[in-house]
Scaffold this active site. Structure first.
Site, PDB file in Angstrom:
ATOM      1  CG  ASP A 231      -2.147   0.918   0.965  1.00  0.00           C
ATOM      2  OD1 ASP A 231      -2.061   1.786   0.062  1.00  0.00           O
ATOM      3  OD2 ASP A 231      -3.168   0.785   1.669  1.00  0.00           O
ATOM      4  CD1 TRP A 232       0.701   5.736  -3.476  1.00  0.00           C
ATOM      5  CD2 TRP A 232       0.202   3.572  -3.595  1.00  0.00           C
ATOM      6  NE1 TRP A 232       0.698   5.366  -4.807  1.00  0.00           N
ATOM      7  CE2 TRP A 232       0.403   4.050  -4.914  1.00  0.00           C
ATOM      8  CE3 TRP A 232      -0.090   2.210  -3.432  1.00  0.00           C
ATOM      9  CZ2 TRP A 232       0.291   3.241  -6.039  1.00  0.00           C
ATOM     10  CZ3 TRP A 232      -0.201   1.404  -4.552  1.00  0.00           C
ATOM     11  CH2 TRP A 232      -0.007   1.927  -5.835  1.00  0.00           C
TER      12      TRP A 232
END
Ligand code: BGC
Length: 751
Positions: A231-232
């Site tokens: 995920d970012w």
């Protein structure tokens, strides 16, 4: 085109290989021009394209290109329709091809543990079977266009509070049965090109460096072949993550973590083979996209119509007293609330779509009926405007029916934070209350991403749950309200009466460092049904303008082993006057008593369309997994010998037909017999049952006991069951040597 990826990797420098392990920028992977490796773009997702051209962010702050906003997962899950999800995925896949997006970041399949998780609108269900089936269909749709998906957020990311650091603490059975199961189904049924690991820790280890999750379970057990991206900003320690099975870090780390990988290889702390393995997975996926590009136009009009249709099939008619709906277009109807003109149709955060066209109920209804509109309350805040309020009440009084367009303001639920409570804004609750005092035909139309409390439930005649219905929500709402379309959505989650009734209530959102999933497998209806707690609306509930009857439940066999499959069929008839769709739900209830289990669990569903008077036979195939639970003693799915009920229902609380089936387990559980093993355990085990009965009966005949009094013998049996073998010392005066001999004798049956 067949590529020799191994050869390309051989030609890459260590720096180039390390570079492939993190993003080039916010949305692109790196390419290596000299070797013909292109730099591809990924984009959110999941219910529309959030392709950003200029400024980039992962919280939906900056704009993206104009795109079609489809209903969010909270809504589409209510369709209970695999084909519809596949169609939506296919449309999105085509849009991706048109916009040169290689991977669509979604679907989100985390389980709705608490109704106040801020991101529930982006997730499908509280039920892993439903989430898995629909997620797999969506993935199949997108990937049919040769565009990848990224199934997220793996795993146990069920709240926004401290999502970047919190540890979700759940026992193995709970993880397997509830929080991992949807991912498992999708991996096995749809082979997603990528998976996105979550921000949080799972039992103390960051998901981004969790070998158990990313390698042992995902790849070794489930056979996953794609790559895993972070995920970012979810990467904690890059090298640890790479070793654990995290392939791509997103977004760019500005070269910092690439440098760490290079150093680790150079210093002998990371095997280059691991790096090569990751690069291979990434390149396979990149070329899979670029080698098969297709030229497609992004047809926004066509996709808008699909968005309307999906919402129409997803909205749930929760209440319809006195058949208040559908509305008569010839009557005078008051539309109250700003959402009638500017609906809330999507959630906040990274899934935020820059919709090109939004249909609103007011304009659409104006074409077919006499509508009086009053804004009544502001859509984006909890504030009473006395004049608006008074005008709304008087409009309601003069009309034949009042439709209140209510909902949660965007600030109430979004990615990044959780809700504080489950209530609508006070101004809306007050309006609904007061309108219902002056207008008996009051209908509430809801725009929300997750359940709300309804203090006015008994005062209103109708409730239509639109969820966050995408850019076509207004049009879909009007078609449903006026009976141009027949509602067919079913709740993919329970609506508890109040937040305090939710099983996670005492342990949500944790202490800031850990959140303990103490309710275990008892999530959603699994808990409410077991506790026999009243709910506002149960899982699977949803009304129609027609009626359906269920008959003729048939099991192809009623006695099988856990290696067999069994076909189940049931007839469903439209007994009303309107054509409509119904979702036939199949639940399994474990009657064996072998372990603690929910009252029933969803294991099949099929949606059928029927004209009045028509009947269709719906079929399901059940296999071991339909009946099994995760047995931590054998680290595998297990289906105990005994009886199970196959139930057909309209919701988890409305079971229409039931048939029993006997299943024989072919799996013999390991049992270590010692002096503290109970007679009950030995009686339950088919290998020792007869031997132990013989021993107990011997005692009876020796003592010439009779069983005149049935109650006493029942009581005796219960007591014996709970007693350990060593009780034979006092019962029979058996010494330790005789007891040991007996144990050895019994052990002989289980080896
Ligand atoms: C979200 C992801 C999303 C990513 C990129 C993160 O904040 O959790 O779901 O795909 O941003 O926007």
């Amino acid at each position: 085109m067949k590529r020799n990826i191994k050869k390309i990797i051989k030609d890459m420098t260590l720096e180039e290989k390390a570079g492939m392990c993190s993003g080039k920028d916010f949305w692109h992977l790196k390419g290596v021009e000299r070797l013909g490796i292109p730099s591809v773009m990924v984009s959110d997702g999941p219910h529309g394209l959030r392709k950003q051209d200029n400024q980039a962010d992962h919280l939906g702050i900056y704009d993206s290109i104009k795109a079609v906003c489809f209903p969010a997962a909270c809504a589409t899950a209510a369709s209970f329709d695999r084909k519809l999800l596949e169609d939506m995925g296919t449309a999105l896949g085509k849009e991706c091809q048109a916009e040169d997006i290689s991977i669509l970041l979604g679907p989100g399949v985390n389980i709705k543990r608490s109704p106040i998780c801020g991101r529930n609108f982006e997730y499908f269900s509280e039920d892993p079977y439903l989430a898995g089936e629909l997620g797999a269909s969506f993935v199949n749709g997108v990937q049919s266009q040769n565009v990848g998906t990224s199934v997220k957020h793996f795993a146990a990311n069920n709240q926004e509070y401290r999502r970047g650091t919190i540890s979700s603490e759940a026992d193995e059975r709970t993880l397997r049965e509830i929080y991992l199961a949807a991912f498992e189904t999708i991996v096995k049924k749809a082979k997603p090109w990528t998976l996105m690991c979550s921000y949080n820790k799972v039992n103390g280890v960051f998901a981004s460096e969790n070998k158990k999750l990313l390698t042992d379970i995902l790849r070794d057990e489930w056979g996953y072949e794609g790559f895993v991206m972070s995920d970012w900003g979810a990467v904690n320690k890059r090298v640890l993550g790479l070793e654990a099975g995290l392939d791509l870090e997103m977004p760019s780390s500005n070269g910092i973590t690439d440098g760490q990988i290079i150093e680790a290889v150079k210093e002998g702390n990371l095997s280059e083979k691991i790096l090569d393995r990751t690069v291979e997975r990434i390149l396979e996926t990149v070329f899979r996209y670029t080698d098969y590009r297709t030229q497609i136009e992004f047809d926004r009009e066509k996709d808008h119509d699909l968005a309307v249709k999906i919402e129409e099939e997803s909205a749930v008619l929760l209440k319809n007293e006195k058949q208040i709906l559908p509305l008569n277009p010839k009557s005078k109807i008051a539309f109250l609330g700003e959402y009638a003109k500017s609906p809330r149709y999507q959630g906040g955060g990274s899934s935020h779509i820059n919709a090109g066209k939004i249909s609103n109920a007011h304009d659409f209804a104006g074409k077919i009926a006499d509508i009086i509109y009053e804004p009544a309350f502001a859509a984006d805040r909890d504030e009473i405007n006395e004049q608006w309020f008074a005008d709304a009440i008087s409009a309601a009084k003069t009309a034949d029916a009042a439709v209140i367009f209510a909902g949660l303001p965007e600030s109430f639920e979004s990615e990044g934070y959780d809700r504080k409570h489950m209530l609508l804004p006070d101004c809306q609750n007050k309006l609904i209350h007061e309108v219902s005092q002056v207008q008996p035909n009051t209908i509430v139309v809801l725009h929300n991403g997750s359940p709300i409390e309804m203090p006015w439930i008994n005062q209103v005649a109708g409730i239509l749950e639109l969820y966050l219905g995408g850019q076509g929500v207004g049009e879909a709402a009007v078609r449903l309200l006026f009976g141009i379309a027949n509602p067919s959505g079913k709740l993919p989650e329970s609506f508890p009466i109040c937040l305090a009734n939710n099983p996670s209530y005492l342990n949500f959102p944790g202490d800031g460092h850990t959140v303990e999933y103490r309710e275990g497998i008892y999530v959603g209806y699994r808990y409410y049904d077991k506790k026999e707690l009243p709910v506002l609306f149960p899982f699977g509930h949803g009304l129609s303008y027609t009626t359906f009857s269920y008959t003729n439940l048939q099991l192809e066999k009623d006695n099988i082993t856990d290696q067999d499959t069994v076909k189940v069929s049931v007839d469903i008839t439209n007994t009303g006057k309107t054509a409509g769709k119904e979702t036939v739900q199949l639940y399994i209830s474990d009657l064996t008593g072998a372990t603690n289990r929910p009252v029933r669990e969803l294991k099949g569903f099929e949606k059928v369309f029927l004209y009045p008077g028509d009947t269709e036979t719906v079929e399901f195939i059940l296999d071991k997994r339909s009946f099994a639970w995760y047995h931590t003693g054998i680290s595998d799915w297990y289906c105990a010998t005994g009886q199970y009920a196959v139930e057909i229902g309209k919701s988890s609380r409305d079971i229409e037909l039931t048939k029993k089936i006997q299943i024989k387990s072919t799996k013999l559980l390991p049992i270590n017999i010692n002096e503290n093993t109970t007679f009950g355990e030995l009686l339950m085990d088919q290998r020792t049952h007869d031997a132990i009965m013989e021993i107990l009966n011997k005692r009876k005949s020796e003592k010439q006991e009779d069983t005149k009094d049935e109650k006493i013998s029942e009581m005796m049996r219960n007591m014996i069951e709970n007693a350990p073998i060593r009780a034979l010392r006092s019962w029979r005066g058996m010494d330790d040597t005789s007891i040991e001999e007996m144990i050895a004798y019994l052990q002989g049956f289980v080896e």
